[in-house]
Enzyme design. Structure first.
Site, PDB file in Angstrom:
ATOM      1  N   ASP A   1      12.956  24.622 -34.281  1.00  0.00           N
ATOM      2  CA  ASP A   1      13.861  23.594 -34.774  1.00  0.00           C
ATOM      3  C   ASP A   1      14.649  23.946 -36.066  1.00  0.00           C
ATOM      4  OD1 ASP A   1      15.002  21.097 -34.913  1.00  0.00           O
ATOM      5  OD2 ASP A   1      13.264  20.086 -35.672  1.00  0.00           O
TER       6      ASP A   1
ATOM      7  N   SER B   1      10.437  11.698 -37.405  1.00  0.00           N
ATOM      8  CA  SER B   1      10.413  10.642 -36.457  1.00  0.00           C
ATOM      9  C   SER B   1       9.288  10.146 -36.395  1.00  0.00           C
ATOM     10  CB  SER B   1      10.629  11.462 -35.105  1.00  0.00           C
ATOM     11  OG  SER B   1       9.563  12.520 -35.210  1.00  0.00           O
ATOM     12  N   PHE B   2       8.121  10.583 -36.805  1.00  0.00           N
ATOM     13  CA  PHE B   2       6.938  10.067 -36.891  1.00  0.00           C
ATOM     14  C   PHE B   2       5.825  10.253 -38.185  1.00  0.00           C
ATOM     15  CE2 PHE B   2       6.342  13.880 -34.500  1.00  0.00           C
ATOM     16  CZ  PHE B   2       5.288  14.496 -35.223  1.00  0.00           C
TER      17      PHE B   2
END
Length: 190
Positions: free
Chosen positions: A138, A19-20
């Site tokens: 996660d 995501s980043f």
């Protein structure tokens, strides 16, 4: 030793995107050794308010490096970090076989002993993480990679929770159902 910098590596193809961050396959210039280098754009991290996540990831990986276990070597290793004006760089071990999801689809669903083998490695990895007061939060097939020898390497500690001794005792309260005593945390992950 001299601190690493971008010029110490030849950057190759993209092997992952988050995501980043973007992960590149790289070779170190002086010894031709392969690494995965995670490149995180500082402006994107600030804009998305991910400063804490990036620091948590680094802290978790440093803890794992400091307490490396030959009986649970199932983690991507952090070899170095450095930065430029625009980016942060994490030099990581390279998992040649990619993530376990493709392998599960091909082989593990058909073979019970293969499934048991990888389940055992995951349990050993989680036991070691928890002994260091790290909760991954996660864990999914995309965050379990395979090295050249087909052993797992757990990666992506951006959502990890590093517990203090006090909070590890309190963490039992997190799993207690509401109204049954104990508190709840207000984070949603995984």
């Amino acid at each position: 030793p001299r601190k690493k910098e971008e010029a110490d590596f030849n950057f190759g193809r993209i092997i992952g995107e988050g995501s980043f961050s973007t992960v590149y396959l790289c070779r170190e210039v002086n010894n031709n050794k392969e690494y995965a280098i995670k490149v995180c754009n500082k402006n994107h991290i600030k804009r998305e308010r991910k400063q804490e996540a990036i620091m948590r990831e680094k802290d978790a990986m440093l803890r794992l490096s400091d307490a490396w276990s030959s009986t649970a070597p199932y983690f991507v290793r952090l070899y170095a970090t450095f930065q430029t004006v625009d980016n942060l760089f994490f030099v990581l071990s390279y998992a040649k076989r990619g993530d376990i999801l493709r392998f599960i689809k091909k082989m593990a669903a058909k073979e019970v002993d293969v499934t048991q083998f990888y389940a055992a490695e995951i349990v050993q990895a989680l036991e070691h993480l928890h002994s260091l007061n790290i909760v991954h939060r996660d864990l999914k097939p995309e965050n379990i990679l395979l090295n050249a020898d087909m052993h797992i390497l757990v990666t992506d500690f951006g959502s990890a929770k590093i517990l203090s001794d006090h909070s590890s005792q309190a963490s039992a309260a997190e799993t207690t159902p509401p109204g049954a005593g104990g508190g709840r945390r207000n984070s949603f992950v995984g």
